[in-house]
Design an enzyme around this catalytic site. Sequence first.
Site, PDB file in Angstrom:
ATOM      1  N   CYS A   1       0.810  -1.228   0.000  1.00  0.00           N
ATOM      2  CA  CYS A   1       0.000   0.000   0.000  1.00  0.00           C
ATOM      3  C   CYS A   1       0.838   1.271   0.000  1.00  0.00           C
ATOM      4  O   CYS A   1       0.328   2.341  -0.319  1.00  0.00           O
ATOM      5  CB  CYS A   1      -0.906   0.024   1.224  1.00  0.00           C
ATOM      6  SG  CYS A   1      -2.322  -1.033   1.028  1.00  0.00           S
TER       7      CYS A   1
HETATM    8  N1  CO8 Z   1     -20.764  -9.336   5.902  1.00  0.00           N
HETATM    9  C1  CO8 Z   1     -21.340  -9.510   7.121  1.00  0.00           C
HETATM   10  N2  CO8 Z   1     -20.631  -9.772   8.234  1.00  0.00           N
HETATM   11  C2  CO8 Z   1     -19.299  -9.856   8.120  1.00  0.00           C
HETATM   12  C3  CO8 Z   1     -18.630  -9.700   6.894  1.00  0.00           C
HETATM   13  C4  CO8 Z   1     -19.408  -9.424   5.738  1.00  0.00           C
HETATM   14  N3  CO8 Z   1     -18.866  -9.242   4.548  1.00  0.00           N
HETATM   15  N4  CO8 Z   1     -17.310  -9.826   7.098  1.00  0.00           N
HETATM   16  C5  CO8 Z   1     -17.129 -10.080   8.400  1.00  0.00           C
HETATM   17  N5  CO8 Z   1     -18.330 -10.109   9.029  1.00  0.00           N
HETATM   18  C6  CO8 Z   1     -18.583 -10.360  10.445  1.00  0.00           C
HETATM   19  C7  CO8 Z   1     -17.438 -11.098  11.096  1.00  0.00           C
HETATM   20  O1  CO8 Z   1     -17.537 -12.490  10.906  1.00  0.00           O
HETATM   21  C8  CO8 Z   1     -17.579 -10.686  12.531  1.00  0.00           C
HETATM   22  O2  CO8 Z   1     -18.583 -11.470  13.147  1.00  0.00           O
HETATM   23  P1  CO8 Z   1     -18.427 -11.924  14.672  1.00  0.00           P
HETATM   24  O3  CO8 Z   1     -18.365 -10.641  15.464  1.00  0.00           O
HETATM   25  O4  CO8 Z   1     -19.628 -12.745  14.900  1.00  0.00           O
HETATM   26  O5  CO8 Z   1     -17.119 -12.679  14.744  1.00  0.00           O
HETATM   27  C9  CO8 Z   1     -18.104  -9.264  12.451  1.00  0.00           C
HETATM   28  O6  CO8 Z   1     -18.688  -9.130  11.139  1.00  0.00           O
HETATM   29  C10 CO8 Z   1     -17.000  -8.242  12.605  1.00  0.00           C
HETATM   30  O7  CO8 Z   1     -15.918  -8.587  11.699  1.00  0.00           O
HETATM   31  P2  CO8 Z   1     -14.513  -7.913  11.760  1.00  0.00           P
HETATM   32  O8  CO8 Z   1     -14.019  -7.913  13.146  1.00  0.00           O
HETATM   33  O9  CO8 Z   1     -13.626  -8.523  10.700  1.00  0.00           O
HETATM   34  O10 CO8 Z   1     -14.928  -6.444  11.284  1.00  0.00           O
HETATM   35  P3  CO8 Z   1     -14.171  -5.084  11.459  1.00  0.00           P
HETATM   36  O11 CO8 Z   1     -15.063  -4.137  12.128  1.00  0.00           O
HETATM   37  O12 CO8 Z   1     -12.783  -5.267  11.990  1.00  0.00           O
HETATM   38  O13 CO8 Z   1     -14.025  -4.595   9.929  1.00  0.00           O
HETATM   39  C11 CO8 Z   1     -12.326  -4.456   8.233  1.00  0.00           C
HETATM   40  C12 CO8 Z   1     -13.301  -5.357   8.998  1.00  0.00           C
HETATM   41  C13 CO8 Z   1     -13.145  -3.481   7.416  1.00  0.00           C
HETATM   42  C14 CO8 Z   1     -11.479  -5.323   7.312  1.00  0.00           C
HETATM   43  C15 CO8 Z   1     -11.454  -3.667   9.232  1.00  0.00           C
HETATM   44  O14 CO8 Z   1     -10.879  -4.539  10.180  1.00  0.00           O
HETATM   45  C16 CO8 Z   1     -10.323  -2.911   8.565  1.00  0.00           C
HETATM   46  O15 CO8 Z   1     -10.523  -2.071   7.711  1.00  0.00           O
HETATM   47  N6  CO8 Z   1      -9.094  -3.135   9.021  1.00  0.00           N
HETATM   48  C17 CO8 Z   1      -7.920  -2.466   8.504  1.00  0.00           C
HETATM   49  C18 CO8 Z   1      -7.606  -3.077   7.215  1.00  0.00           C
HETATM   50  C19 CO8 Z   1      -6.487  -2.382   6.507  1.00  0.00           C
HETATM   51  O16 CO8 Z   1      -6.274  -1.206   6.546  1.00  0.00           O
HETATM   52  N7  CO8 Z   1      -5.759  -3.181   5.791  1.00  0.00           N
HETATM   53  C20 CO8 Z   1      -4.772  -2.707   4.948  1.00  0.00           C
HETATM   54  C21 CO8 Z   1      -4.652  -3.765   3.925  1.00  0.00           C
HETATM   55  S1  CO8 Z   1      -4.311  -3.189   2.398  1.00  0.00           S
HETATM   56  C22 CO8 Z   1      -2.615  -3.290   2.082  1.00  0.00           C
HETATM   57  O17 CO8 Z   1      -1.769  -3.185   2.883  1.00  0.00           O
HETATM   58  C23 CO8 Z   1      -2.249  -3.563   0.689  1.00  0.00           C
HETATM   59  C24 CO8 Z   1      -2.103  -5.006   0.500  1.00  0.00           C
HETATM   60  C25 CO8 Z   1      -1.827  -5.270  -0.950  1.00  0.00           C
HETATM   61  C26 CO8 Z   1      -3.028  -5.097  -1.831  1.00  0.00           C
HETATM   62  C27 CO8 Z   1      -3.840  -6.331  -1.916  1.00  0.00           C
HETATM   63  C28 CO8 Z   1      -4.804  -6.262  -3.079  1.00  0.00           C
HETATM   64  C29 CO8 Z   1      -5.716  -7.447  -3.117  1.00  0.00           C
END
Ligand code: CO8
Length: 370
Positions: A154
């Site tokens: 990123c």
């Molecule tokens: N629909 C419904 N429910 C869902 C879904 C969905 N799609 N996905 C997860 N849930 C559920 C989970 O199962 C969980 O349920 P439970 O509480 O029962 O266990 C609940 O929703 C909460 O899930 P999370 O804890 O995963 O949810 P978050 O509030 O943490 O949100 C995010 C998830 C949006 C992914 C968040 O954690 C986030 O944005 N984190 C930071 C991510 C970030 O910045 N990453 C950077 C990566 S990018 C990068 O570095 C480049 C990489 C190279 C590029 C790659 C290209 C492919």
Amino acid sequence: MHRVAITGTGVFTPENVITNDELVAAFNAYADRWNAENAVAIAAGELTEKTHSSSDFILAASGIERRYVLDKAGVLDPDRMYPKLTPRNDEDPSVMAEIAVDAARKALGEVDPGTVDLVICAASNMERAYPAVAVEVQQLLGAGGFAFDMNVACSSATFGIQTAADMIRTGSVKTALVVNPEICSAHLEWRDRDCHFIFGDVATATLLQRDEGLTGPHFKVKSTRCATQFSNNIRNNNGYLRRAHDQMEDRRDMQFMQNGRKVFKEVLPLVSRHIAGHMDEEGITPDDLKRLWLHQANKTMNDYIGKKVLGRDPEPGEQPNILQDYANTSSAGSIIAFSKHSADMAPGDVGLICSFGAGYSVGSVIVERA
Ligand code: CO8
């Protein structure tokens, strides 16, 4: 030492849009089919049933409303769930080079491509190992000098800008193009509910020139700063040793993987400290900062960083997001925000571009409108 300016930016945006509702419908159809096919194993407790995705969750958790992709049909086909791109002959331009050249031409505007003496292709994945995509872009544009690829996930764009700026500062080049073609759709696992909504495709380009006799609108590059700190929490294990490891099957870890919660918690303090340290070093106070162009991964993350950096809630337009339309486009995100939300700045206005992500990596660029 020479001074450096950003004299142009360009964005290539694919034609195809996938809304959250379309994405969720495709995922849920895939999940229903998978559950039906694996009903016996699920009933025996050998496999876990796949649960539905939801548009409401995606918007609330990330702020993303839609994303652009190079191919929509393949991604939304429940039997496929990844893009279908026609293979290119060796004589034809690679897809990454083609979309990078589109963005580069927009960044160049009236500048003669022949005056470019450095092309850096900085992106989170490369279409092939070699020759470097950057050399292909150099050739397609008719640029001179030299070109190379680099990957800091990123943070590729800001690390690329620092690399190019350093070469301009020391005099080894005068005009540099940093291109960021990000085909995230090809290394995203669209069958994983936890991450299937996160990414989109795009290409950006930034033109940097020696700040000497410039006449058009530009931004002085006041300072750049890069930092890395190893973490396993964002990972893609696909690589050239795969065959040597006798691991040719379609394993989950050959696509993007992350521990999103941990990334969220660990990256926020890292980025806040990085920006504060960079501003402090340059004698820039929060009051001096007119705009923040942040990495575009998550709206809550950006709201937090904006508040931490400015010491108050950012005013509308002070910290523009584009992730609602583009989703996370890896290294390109902060450059799209800069490209689309900087023309209105007045001479003397100072702003900060900041990317962060896998590595972990953080890169920041402080600019001043000339
Ligand atoms: N629909 C419904 N429910 C869902 C879904 C969905 N799609 N996905 C997860 N849930 C559920 C989970 O199962 C969980 O349920 P439970 O509480 O029962 O266990 C609940 O929703 C909460 O899930 P999370 O804890 O995963 O949810 P978050 O509030 O943490 O949100 C995010 C998830 C949006 C992914 C968040 O954690 C986030 O944005 N984190 C930071 C991510 C970030 O910045 N990453 C950077 C990566 S990018 C990068 O570095 C480049 C990489 C190279 C590029 C790659 C290209 C492919």
